[in-house]
Design a protein around this motif. Sequence first.
Motif, mmCIF file in Angstrom:
data_model
loop_
_atom_site.group_PDB
_atom_site.id
_atom_site.type_symbol
_atom_site.label_atom_id
_atom_site.label_comp_id
_atom_site.label_asym_id
_atom_site.label_seq_id
_atom_site.Cartn_x
_atom_site.Cartn_y
_atom_site.Cartn_z
ATOM 1 N N SER A 2 0.824 -1.201 0.000
ATOM 2 C CA SER A 2 0.000 0.000 0.000
ATOM 3 C C SER A 2 0.859 1.252 0.000
ATOM 4 N N SER A 3 0.414 2.290 -0.708
ATOM 5 C CA SER A 3 1.142 3.548 -0.723
ATOM 6 C C SER A 3 0.590 4.522 0.313
ATOM 7 N N GLN A 4 -0.457 4.121 1.032
ATOM 8 C CA GLN A 4 -1.051 4.966 2.066
ATOM 9 C C GLN A 4 -0.279 4.824 3.378
ATOM 10 N N PRO A 5 -0.053 5.960 4.105
ATOM 11 C CA PRO A 5 0.639 5.860 5.389
ATOM 12 C C PRO A 5 -0.223 5.146 6.416
ATOM 13 N N VAL A 6 0.423 4.507 7.383
ATOM 14 C CA VAL A 6 -0.274 3.815 8.458
ATOM 15 C C VAL A 6 -1.028 4.826 9.312
ATOM 16 N N GLU A 7 -0.386 5.954 9.587
ATOM 17 C CA GLU A 7 -0.943 7.006 10.429
ATOM 18 C C GLU A 7 -0.300 8.307 9.995
ATOM 19 N N GLY A 20 7.920 4.060 16.600
ATOM 20 C CA GLY A 20 6.887 3.122 16.194
ATOM 21 C C GLY A 20 5.795 2.867 17.210
ATOM 22 N N GLY A 21 5.960 3.364 18.421
ATOM 23 C CA GLY A 21 4.951 3.150 19.454
ATOM 24 C C GLY A 21 5.325 2.023 20.390
ATOM 25 N N PRO A 22 4.472 1.763 21.364
ATOM 26 C CA PRO A 22 4.779 0.752 22.382
ATOM 27 C C PRO A 22 4.603 -0.684 21.890
ATOM 28 N N GLY A 23 5.232 -1.592 22.602
ATOM 29 C CA GLY A 23 5.029 -3.020 22.352
ATOM 30 C C GLY A 23 5.575 -3.509 21.040
ATOM 31 N N VAL A 30 14.327 6.490 15.446
ATOM 32 C CA VAL A 30 15.008 7.153 14.341
ATOM 33 C C VAL A 30 14.628 8.625 14.342
ATOM 34 N N TYR A 31 15.562 9.456 13.942
ATOM 35 C CA TYR A 31 15.327 10.891 13.834
ATOM 36 C C TYR A 31 15.198 11.233 12.363
ATOM 37 N N LEU A 32 14.154 11.974 12.033
ATOM 38 C CA LEU A 32 13.830 12.275 10.643
ATOM 39 C C LEU A 32 13.701 13.776 10.443
ATOM 40 N N TYR A 44 10.650 2.637 8.871
ATOM 41 C CA TYR A 44 10.349 1.398 9.594
ATOM 42 C C TYR A 44 8.855 1.089 9.610
ATOM 43 N N CYS A 45 8.054 2.050 10.079
ATOM 44 C CA CYS A 45 6.637 1.742 10.318
ATOM 45 C C CYS A 45 5.674 2.402 9.337
ATOM 46 N N GLY A 46 6.164 3.329 8.518
ATOM 47 C CA GLY A 46 5.307 3.966 7.528
ATOM 48 C C GLY A 46 4.496 5.136 8.049
ATOM 49 N N LYS A 47 4.679 5.501 9.323
ATOM 50 C CA LYS A 47 3.959 6.651 9.878
ATOM 51 C C LYS A 47 4.407 7.903 9.137
ATOM 52 N N ARG A 48 3.444 8.740 8.739
ATOM 53 C CA ARG A 48 3.753 9.970 8.005
ATOM 54 C C ARG A 48 3.707 11.151 8.962
ATOM 55 N N PHE A 49 4.733 11.968 8.901
ATOM 56 C CA PHE A 49 4.804 13.194 9.689
ATOM 57 C C PHE A 49 4.665 14.361 8.727
#
Length: 60
Positions: A2-7, A20-23, A30-32, A44-49
Amino acid sequence: MSSQPVETVEVSTASVACDGGPGAAGHPKVYLNLAKDGAIDCPYCGKRFVLKAGAKAAAH
């Protein structure tokens, strides 16, 4: 794949950290730096900032 971000997370600075969050969802911290368009995806997790409207990216 998928090309959509996770969050999508709005931020007020051009530099962010992601762990990436807990657990089980977590990953090494990582610093971006946001791109010129004001957004970046965590490799790593695909979260979009994204930079909040009205916030200024730091001058280098």
